[in-house]
Scaffold this motif. Structure first.
Motif, PDB file in Angstrom:
ATOM      1  N   PRO A  36       0.810  -1.222   0.000  1.00 47.35           N
ATOM      2  CA  PRO A  36       0.000   0.000   0.000  1.00 47.35           C
ATOM      3  C   PRO A  36       0.845   1.275   0.000  1.00 47.35           C
ATOM      4  O   PRO A  36       0.468   2.286  -0.577  1.00 47.35           O
ATOM      5  N   ARG A  37       2.015   1.207   0.637  1.00 49.68           N
ATOM      6  CA  ARG A  37       2.912   2.363   0.671  1.00 49.68           C
ATOM      7  C   ARG A  37       3.417   2.679  -0.734  1.00 49.68           C
ATOM      8  O   ARG A  37       3.461   3.829  -1.165  1.00 49.68           O
ATOM      9  N   GLY A  55     -11.268   2.654  -7.504  1.00 53.62           N
ATOM     10  CA  GLY A  55     -12.498   1.870  -7.588  1.00 53.62           C
ATOM     11  C   GLY A  55     -12.221   0.385  -7.431  1.00 53.62           C
ATOM     12  O   GLY A  55     -12.901  -0.315  -6.668  1.00 53.62           O
ATOM     13  N   LEU A  56     -11.194  -0.098  -8.139  1.00 54.32           N
ATOM     14  CA  LEU A  56     -10.838  -1.520  -8.042  1.00 54.32           C
ATOM     15  C   LEU A  56     -10.368  -1.853  -6.628  1.00 54.32           C
ATOM     16  O   LEU A  56     -10.752  -2.872  -6.049  1.00 54.32           O
ATOM     17  N   GLY A  57      -9.523  -0.968  -6.066  1.00 54.11           N
ATOM     18  CA  GLY A  57      -8.980  -1.217  -4.732  1.00 54.11           C
ATOM     19  C   GLY A  57     -10.036  -1.234  -3.649  1.00 54.11           C
ATOM     20  O   GLY A  57      -9.982  -2.042  -2.719  1.00 54.11           O
ATOM     21  N   SER A  58     -11.032  -0.351  -3.762  1.00 59.37           N
ATOM     22  CA  SER A  58     -12.030  -0.278  -2.689  1.00 59.37           C
ATOM     23  C   SER A  58     -13.206  -1.215  -2.940  1.00 59.37           C
ATOM     24  O   SER A  58     -13.656  -1.898  -2.017  1.00 59.37           O
ATOM     25  N   LEU A  59     -13.696  -1.292  -4.168  1.00 55.75           N
ATOM     26  CA  LEU A  59     -14.910  -2.073  -4.415  1.00 55.75           C
ATOM     27  C   LEU A  59     -14.605  -3.555  -4.631  1.00 55.75           C
ATOM     28  O   LEU A  59     -15.375  -4.414  -4.203  1.00 55.75           O
ATOM     29  N   LEU A 108      -7.946  -5.214  -2.430  1.00 51.54           N
ATOM     30  CA  LEU A 108      -6.552  -4.837  -2.676  1.00 51.54           C
ATOM     31  C   LEU A 108      -5.873  -5.778  -3.663  1.00 51.54           C
ATOM     32  O   LEU A 108      -4.932  -5.393  -4.350  1.00 51.54           O
ATOM     33  N   ALA A 109      -6.365  -7.026  -3.757  1.00 50.31           N
ATOM     34  CA  ALA A 109      -5.769  -7.976  -4.689  1.00 50.31           C
ATOM     35  C   ALA A 109      -5.952  -7.506  -6.135  1.00 50.31           C
ATOM     36  O   ALA A 109      -5.165  -7.844  -7.011  1.00 50.31           O
ATOM     37  N   ALA A 110      -7.014  -6.717  -6.381  1.00 47.61           N
ATOM     38  CA  ALA A 110      -7.306  -6.239  -7.731  1.00 47.61           C
ATOM     39  C   ALA A 110      -6.769  -4.829  -7.974  1.00 47.61           C
ATOM     40  O   ALA A 110      -6.906  -4.299  -9.073  1.00 47.61           O
ATOM     41  N   GLN A 111      -6.162  -4.220  -6.950  1.00 45.05           N
ATOM     42  CA  GLN A 111      -5.686  -2.839  -7.089  1.00 45.05           C
ATOM     43  C   GLN A 111      -4.462  -2.840  -8.014  1.00 45.05           C
ATOM     44  O   GLN A 111      -3.455  -3.497  -7.719  1.00 45.05           O
ATOM     45  N   PRO A 112      -4.529  -2.144  -9.154  1.00 43.75           N
ATOM     46  CA  PRO A 112      -3.449  -2.227 -10.150  1.00 43.75           C
ATOM     47  C   PRO A 112      -2.060  -1.921  -9.593  1.00 43.75           C
ATOM     48  O   PRO A 112      -1.096  -2.612  -9.941  1.00 43.75           O
ATOM     49  N   TYR A 113      -1.935  -0.903  -8.735  1.00 42.34           N
ATOM     50  CA  TYR A 113      -0.609  -0.580  -8.195  1.00 42.34           C
ATOM     51  C   TYR A 113      -0.098  -1.727  -7.314  1.00 42.34           C
ATOM     52  O   TYR A 113       1.095  -1.992  -7.252  1.00 42.34           O
ATOM     53  N   GLY A 114      -1.027  -2.378  -6.632  1.00 42.44           N
ATOM     54  CA  GLY A 114      -0.663  -3.535  -5.810  1.00 42.44           C
ATOM     55  C   GLY A 114      -0.168  -4.685  -6.681  1.00 42.44           C
ATOM     56  O   GLY A 114       0.776  -5.390  -6.326  1.00 42.44           O
TER      57      GLY A 114
END
Lengths: 159, 166
Positions: free
Chosen positions: A22-23, A57-61, A64-70
């Motif tokens: 997340p950082r 949107g991906l990260g919250s809805l 975090l597994a779908a969050q692109p930066y992650g």
């Protein structure tokens, strides 16, 4: 001797994540929002903010597994860094993504309707939160959460 | 141009706030007898010295200090002190704090560590004026709130504060 109430015991069973993920995401978010600010009002700023809104949107809805930066972090950065030294609960960073989403949507609507001042304020607020997260590991939305609950909410559990 | 100004203002403002918060975060403050809402700093802890913290000046009115019972915190009080931690789901430093306080309470006999979900106890949160998580309260054997910290406290500071209550 430690006594935990029932909700805290539930916390213990949650799958923890690498705190550096997340950082890293917060750093990319800071850069994206800074670039958005510098290009308002233009088509570029709308494109940049649209991408960032999608990321939030991906990260919250979805999570975090779908969050692109992650995803970028886990695929390209984590292998170089080695084993995580610090694990954390995924709920605070996911909550931060939803706070970011609110400001990003507000900013995007403002840009599309020509309300430039509102766009500056919304993107500026999102940038402040992302920068505090990236530079100080400080979650602004998380800090506001209890104050919000105090004002709005009754106790969710009756004892 | 406006964008650059907004960018600089945000970065400067956020940096100032971040530096300030890093400085005060987790600082243990002694709760004075007269005004429980305005805790005073523990001088002995700031310098890391071993001086015993004296009682605050002025008339001693113990009833003005917040008092918690085992019914309030949903657990038995420790025989010499109780460390109460208020946590919430959206709180990254709560986990670190739990580990630190667990360790301390396991190390010192008679010290209990109780973790309270702030969202589930909003009445208590309002009564004690807790604004963020984690907030840590240290109660003496009688259940009076003697020390409090907003943010994750350092282990050495918690041990030192407990020492003054024993």
């Amino acid at each position: 001797m430690t006594t935990l109430d029932s909700r805290s015991q539930a916390v213990l069973s949650i799958q923890l994540i690498d705190a550096r993920g997340p950082r890293f995401g917060a750093i990319l978010t800071t850069l994206m929002l800074a670039a958005t600010l510098l290009t308002i009002p233009s088509t570029i700023s709308i494109i940049l903010l649209s991408i960032q809104t999608l990321v939030f949107g991906l990260g919250s809805l979805v999570g975090l597994a779908a969050q692109p930066y992650g995803v970028i972090y886990r695929r390209f950065v984590q292998p170089k860094l080695g084993k995580p030294t610090d694990l954390e609960d995924p709920r605070p960073p996911r909550f931060a993504q939803s706070v970011g989403l609110m400001f990003a949507v507000l900013g995007l609507v403002a840009l599309l309707t020509g309300a430039t001042t509102v766009a500056f304020v919304a993107v500026g607020a999102a940038l402040a939160a992302a920068f505090l997260n990236a530079a100080f590991n400080f979650c602004l939305g998380c800090e506001m959460y209890l104050i919000g609950r105090r004002i709005l909410g009754r106790s969710s559990v009756s004892v | 141009m406006t964008g650059l100004l907004v960018l600089l203002a945000v970065l400067l403002g956020a940096s100032a706030f971040g530096v300030y918060r890093r400085r005060v975060d987790g600082q243990l403050r002694q709760v004075s007898r007269e005004r429980p809402d305005e805790p005073t700093e523990i001088p002995a802890l700031v310098e890391g010295s071993v001086a015993v913290v004296g009682a605050p000046d002025g008339p001693q009115v113990p009833h003005h200090r917040e008092h918690l019972t085992s019914a309030d915190i949903g657990a038995e009080l420790g025989s010499s002190a109780t460390v109460v931690q208020f946590s919430s789901a959206f709180c990254a430093p709560c986990r670190t704090t739990r580990v630190v306080l667990d360790e301390v309470s396991g190390m010192i006999p008679g010290v209990a560590h109780v973790e309270i979900d702030a969202e589930a106890h909003l009445d208590l949160v309002r009564r004690l004026d807790i604004r963020r998580t984690p907030t840590v309260l240290i109660l003496d054997a009688a259940g009076d709130v003697r020390v409090r910290a907003a943010g994750a406290p350092r282990k050495a500071d918690v041990i030192a504060a407990l020492g003054t209550l024993m």
